[in-house]
Design a protein around this motif. Structure first.
Motif, PDB file in Angstrom:
ATOM      1  N   UNK B   1       0.685  -1.126   0.165  1.00  0.00           N
ATOM      2  CA  UNK B   1      -0.098  -0.122  -0.121  1.00  0.00           C
ATOM      3  C   UNK B   1       1.001   1.386   0.054  1.00  0.00           C
ATOM      4  N   UNK B   2       0.594   2.151  -0.914  1.00  0.00           N
ATOM      5  CA  UNK B   2       1.470   3.511  -1.073  1.00  0.00           C
ATOM      6  C   UNK B   2       1.138   4.249   0.422  1.00  0.00           C
ATOM      7  N   UNK B   3       2.272   4.743   0.865  1.00  0.00           N
ATOM      8  CA  UNK B   3       2.114   5.827   2.146  1.00  0.00           C
ATOM      9  C   UNK B   3       2.116   7.217   1.812  1.00  0.00           C
ATOM     10  N   UNK B   4       1.306   7.902   2.390  1.00  0.00           N
ATOM     11  CA  UNK B   4       1.282   9.238   1.969  1.00  0.00           C
ATOM     12  C   UNK B   4       2.252  10.250   3.043  1.00  0.00           C
ATOM     13  N   UNK B   5       2.651  11.144   2.581  1.00  0.00           N
ATOM     14  CA  UNK B   5       3.769  12.030   3.364  1.00  0.00           C
ATOM     15  C   UNK B   5       2.801  12.808   4.447  1.00  0.00           C
ATOM     16  N   UNK B   6       3.770  13.004   5.664  1.00  0.00           N
ATOM     17  CA  UNK B   6       3.069  13.598   6.597  1.00  0.00           C
ATOM     18  C   UNK B   6       2.378  14.955   6.429  1.00  0.00           C
ATOM     19  N   UNK B   7       2.971  15.784   5.356  1.00  0.00           N
ATOM     20  CA  UNK B   7       2.343  17.074   4.751  1.00  0.00           C
ATOM     21  C   UNK B   7       0.832  16.629   4.598  1.00  0.00           C
ATOM     22  N   UNK B   8       0.870  15.600   3.750  1.00  0.00           N
ATOM     23  CA  UNK B   8      -0.464  15.357   2.957  1.00  0.00           C
ATOM     24  C   UNK B   8      -1.293  14.983   4.050  1.00  0.00           C
ATOM     25  N   UNK B   9      -1.008  14.194   5.045  1.00  0.00           N
ATOM     26  CA  UNK B   9      -1.823  14.010   6.107  1.00  0.00           C
ATOM     27  C   UNK B   9      -2.379  15.244   6.918  1.00  0.00           C
ATOM     28  N   UNK B  10      -1.556  16.075   6.958  1.00  0.00           N
ATOM     29  CA  UNK B  10      -1.876  17.121   7.653  1.00  0.00           C
ATOM     30  C   UNK B  10      -2.961  17.873   6.902  1.00  0.00           C
ATOM     31  N   UNK B  11      -2.370  18.014   5.760  1.00  0.00           N
ATOM     32  CA  UNK B  11      -3.375  18.746   4.801  1.00  0.00           C
ATOM     33  C   UNK B  11      -5.100  18.138   4.819  1.00  0.00           C
ATOM     34  N   UNK B  12      -4.968  16.667   4.729  1.00  0.00           N
ATOM     35  CA  UNK B  12      -6.255  15.875   4.837  1.00  0.00           C
ATOM     36  C   UNK B  12      -7.192  16.278   5.917  1.00  0.00           C
ATOM     37  N   UNK B  13      -6.313  16.179   7.346  1.00  0.00           N
ATOM     38  CA  UNK B  13      -6.779  16.252   8.468  1.00  0.00           C
ATOM     39  C   UNK B  13      -7.481  17.715   8.385  1.00  0.00           C
ATOM     40  N   UNK B  14      -6.582  18.817   8.002  1.00  0.00           N
ATOM     41  CA  UNK B  14      -7.334  20.062   7.927  1.00  0.00           C
ATOM     42  C   UNK B  14      -8.620  20.177   7.042  1.00  0.00           C
ATOM     43  N   UNK B  15      -8.494  19.558   5.956  1.00  0.00           N
ATOM     44  CA  UNK B  15      -9.612  19.551   4.916  1.00  0.00           C
ATOM     45  C   UNK B  15     -11.026  18.945   5.543  1.00  0.00           C
ATOM     46  N   UNK B  16     -10.566  17.746   6.105  1.00  0.00           N
ATOM     47  CA  UNK B  16     -11.611  16.919   6.768  1.00  0.00           C
ATOM     48  C   UNK B  16     -12.454  17.855   8.118  1.00  0.00           C
ATOM     49  N   UNK B  50     -13.997  17.718  -1.491  1.00  0.00           N
ATOM     50  CA  UNK B  50     -13.004  18.678  -1.050  1.00  0.00           C
ATOM     51  C   UNK B  50     -11.667  18.203  -1.114  1.00  0.00           C
ATOM     52  N   UNK B  51     -11.589  16.812  -0.971  1.00  0.00           N
ATOM     53  CA  UNK B  51     -10.268  16.284  -1.272  1.00  0.00           C
ATOM     54  C   UNK B  51      -9.951  16.454  -2.628  1.00  0.00           C
ATOM     55  N   UNK B  52     -10.733  15.864  -3.610  1.00  0.00           N
ATOM     56  CA  UNK B  52     -10.710  15.896  -4.953  1.00  0.00           C
ATOM     57  C   UNK B  52     -10.244  17.332  -5.492  1.00  0.00           C
ATOM     58  N   UNK B  53     -11.033  18.377  -4.980  1.00  0.00           N
ATOM     59  CA  UNK B  53     -10.665  19.873  -5.364  1.00  0.00           C
ATOM     60  C   UNK B  53      -9.367  20.259  -4.907  1.00  0.00           C
ATOM     61  N   UNK B  54      -8.968  19.875  -3.737  1.00  0.00           N
ATOM     62  CA  UNK B  54      -7.531  20.532  -3.145  1.00  0.00           C
ATOM     63  C   UNK B  54      -6.470  19.618  -3.411  1.00  0.00           C
ATOM     64  N   UNK B  55      -6.811  18.276  -3.522  1.00  0.00           N
ATOM     65  CA  UNK B  55      -5.478  17.620  -3.738  1.00  0.00           C
ATOM     66  C   UNK B  55      -5.481  17.148  -5.267  1.00  0.00           C
ATOM     67  N   UNK B  56      -6.196  17.761  -6.122  1.00  0.00           N
ATOM     68  CA  UNK B  56      -6.338  17.441  -7.443  1.00  0.00           C
ATOM     69  C   UNK B  56      -6.332  16.070  -7.720  1.00  0.00           C
TER      70      UNK B  56
END
Lengths: 358, 82
Positions: B1-16, B50-56
């Motif tokens: 399974x692919x792992x996402x960066x800590x940055x992306x995790x933070x971003x996702x958490x903020x969006x959600x 929101x994830x689609x829009x912001x994470x493209x």
């Protein structure tokens, strides 16, 4: 006509005068002018001044839960219905039996444009803020009011331009007379926005100056089962279209039909309230009312104080009429007329009996 | 399974947390959107868009059943995002 009484038992408004019935009545009584110079950081509009609901912000007014994507017109309507439901005259019937009817122009032009722009400029057409979607359709405000306050009766949105508030009264009247609801919250709302200001600007020939724009929401509680003598009874509503440019004739026709349907005579009318439309529409409306009732019985539109509120204008006229009636016991049992007209070719009139049984 | 960066995790958490209208410290990897944060189906769609829009990215709606908490979202986005 049926024997049922269509009672207006209470009302509220969130308007340039402030929040609530008392603030509105006070503004009408003291003839408070509400136009303010617009903050250029906040509004990117061609107007210099507008009549805004003072300090209105959706999240400040309603809290941070459920309001992230809520647009201004919905915030205004939810706040107004909340104030009305919390009032002393509150609802005498269960919310399961309470309907909600709102007049509008296009809902929120701002939300519709924002969503469309997002779809056109995003990476993909469907990469849009989906939270905007419920508010980008015109029934977002009425739907949210019902969800927010648990109103389970029929929910309707009427796009009728300036006569919106009167057309909404007629819709509420039919819901009540047909037994679809025991009470209905009914009125109209309009928001100030960049989009509305620009649309208004470009709809005038050569960008000629237009009326100062206003905003807000006014809602009325209607029921066939009032527990106390109501503020007013709705006797009849009539509407008409005009494609021939005969604005005076259309308003005249509406008033005559509404008076006849309500079993009222023009000679009995205490006051006739025009909607304060700009230009040829306003002139035609005023001509019709002056011809029917004489200038002395034609009221001054509240639009002079709170600006051109489009869909909400007729509801604000009714609110102003009820405010004045509150202060004047001479109106008890008298008949009043409210008219409205829209440049799109519609006109309407409502006939009411003020403070019946007093 | 692919792992996402800590940055992306933070971003996702903020969006959600934005969509759920909660402070980000109220949202844990395993707290559930519906049961713990009162989300309805509309809100779940908003999270997805929101994830689609912001994470493209484009997330198939068939992934929604896995996106019940942040941990599920991290997994789904990790598999999609190159």
């Amino acid at each position: 006509m049926t024997g049922a009484t269509l009672a207006i038992t209470d009302w509220s408004a969130v308007s340039p005068f402030g929040t609530g019935r008392d603030a509105f009545a006070k503004g009408v009584r003291q003839q408070v002018s509400t136009a303010v110079r617009l903050d250029r950081e906040r509004w990117g509009v061609p107007d210099d001044v507008a009549c805004l609901v003072p300090d209105f912000d959706v999240r400040t007014a309603l809290g941070k839960k459920g309001t992230r994507s809520m647009n201004r017109v919905t915030g205004l309507a939810v706040a107004t219905s909340g104030d009305l439901l919390a009032g002393a005259g509150g609802l005498p019937v269960p919310r399961e039996r309470t309907g909600f009817v709102l007049g509008t122009t296009v809902g929120s032009a701002q939300s519709t444009i924002d969503l469309t722009r997002g779809s056109l400029t995003g990476e993909r057409p469907y990469h849009v803020e989906s939270g905007l979607i419920p508010y980008a359709v015109m029934n977002g405000a009425a739907g949210q009011c019902a969800i927010w306050h648990g109103l389970r009766g029929p929910n309707a949105t009427l796009s009728a331009g300036r006569p919106g508030g009167l057309v909404a009264l007629n819709y509420a009247r039919r819901l009540l007379l047909s037994g679809r609801a025991t009470a209905v919250l009914c009125g109209a709302a309009e928001e100030f926005s960049d989009a509305r200001s620009w649309i208004d600007h470009h709809s005038r020939e050569g960008g000629a100056p237009g009326p100062v724009l206003g905003e807000g929401c006014a809602l009325f509680s209607l029921t066939t089962e009032p527990e106390e003598p109501p503020l007013a009874e709705l006797l009849a509503v009539a509407s008409a279209t005009f494609a021939d440019g005969d604005r005076r004739g259309a308003v005249d026709r509406c008033v005559r039909r509404a008076l006849a349907a309500g079993g009222a005579e023009a000679s009995q009318v205490w006051v006739a309230c025009p909607s304060g439309a700009a230009g040829a529409e306003g002139d035609g409306e005023l001509d019709a009312l002056t011809g029917l009732f004489g200038a002395a019985r034609v009221g001054t539109p509240v639009a002079a104080l709170i600006g051109e509120t489009h869909a909400a204008s007729a509801s604000f006229e009714l609110a102003a009429l009820l405010s004045r009636a509150e202060d004047d016991s001479a109106c008890a049992g008298r008949t009043a007329v409210i008219t409205s007209i829209d440049p799109g070719g519609t006109a309407a009139a409502a006939v009411l009996r003020l403070r019946p049984g007093q | 399974m692919a792992v996402i960066s800590a940055d992306t995790r933070d971003r996702i958490k903020t969006l959600v947390s934005d969509v759920l209208e909660v402070e980000s410290d109220e949202l844990t990897d395993t707290s559930r959107f519906v049961e713990d944060h009162d989300a309805d189906s509309m809100r779940l769609i908003e999270i997805l868009s929101s994830l689609e829009l912001n994470l493209k990215v484009t997330i198939p709606q068939s992934e929604l059943p896995r996106m019940v908490n942040l941990s599920g979202v991290y997994d789904v986005v990790g598999e999609i995002r190159p």
